[in-house]
Scaffold this motif. Structure first.
Motif, PDB file in Angstrom:
ATOM      1  N   ALA A  35      31.455  -5.690  22.443  1.00 35.64           N
ATOM      2  CA  ALA A  35      30.458  -5.467  21.399  1.00 35.64           C
ATOM      3  C   ALA A  35      30.981  -4.452  20.385  1.00 35.64           C
ATOM      4  O   ALA A  35      31.558  -3.431  20.730  1.00 35.64           O
ATOM      5  N   GLU A  36      30.769  -4.776  19.130  1.00 35.77           N
ATOM      6  CA  GLU A  36      31.149  -3.851  18.072  1.00 35.77           C
ATOM      7  C   GLU A  36      30.126  -3.961  16.955  1.00 35.77           C
ATOM      8  O   GLU A  36      29.355  -4.919  16.883  1.00 35.77           O
ATOM      9  N   ARG A  37      30.115  -3.020  16.090  1.00 35.39           N
ATOM     10  CA  ARG A  37      29.175  -3.019  14.986  1.00 35.39           C
ATOM     11  C   ARG A  37      29.586  -4.076  13.980  1.00 35.39           C
ATOM     12  O   ARG A  37      30.754  -4.157  13.578  1.00 35.39           O
ATOM     13  N   PHE A  38      28.628  -4.890  13.558  1.00 37.61           N
ATOM     14  CA  PHE A  38      28.915  -5.966  12.621  1.00 37.61           C
ATOM     15  C   PHE A  38      28.977  -5.414  11.206  1.00 37.61           C
ATOM     16  O   PHE A  38      28.091  -4.686  10.768  1.00 37.61           O
ATOM     17  N   ASP A  39      30.032  -5.765  10.485  1.00 37.45           N
ATOM     18  CA  ASP A  39      30.253  -5.282   9.121  1.00 37.45           C
ATOM     19  C   ASP A  39      30.066  -6.437   8.147  1.00 37.45           C
ATOM     20  O   ASP A  39      30.911  -7.332   8.055  1.00 37.45           O
ATOM     21  N   TRP A  40      28.949  -6.435   7.414  1.00 37.50           N
ATOM     22  CA  TRP A  40      28.652  -7.521   6.480  1.00 37.50           C
ATOM     23  C   TRP A  40      29.682  -7.607   5.363  1.00 37.50           C
ATOM     24  O   TRP A  40      30.030  -8.711   4.909  1.00 37.50           O
TER      25      TRP A  40
END
Length: 77
Positions: A38-43
């Motif tokens: 899991a990682e932070r989604f970067d738009w």
């Protein structure tokens, strides 16, 4: 998601020919992998690479279709 997990486990416990070890193993390994990956989604990064991902998808799809076409017997072509 929890409904599918509950249904799979329920069927594993009630039907004799379904082995619950695969369901439980998949549940545990999926949880572990989701936690690790899991990682932070970067738009912004997602939008920047959209054209490249679309181009790669089309190219790989055409390549797969070409390979499948070559594997067909000559009579059906």
């Amino acid at each position: 998601m929890l409904i599918f997990v509950a249904y799979s486990l329920f069927m594993g416990f009630t039907v004799s020919f379904i082995d619950n070890s695969a369901h439980i193993g998949g549940l545990v390994s999926g949880f572990i992998l989701a936690t690790l990956l899991a990682e932070r989604f970067d738009w912004d990064a997602f939008r920047r690479t959209a054209w490249w991902r679309a181009l790669l998808t089309v190219a790989l799809s055409l390549a797969a279709a070409g390979i499948a076409w070559q594997m067909l017997p000559a009579v059906t072509r």
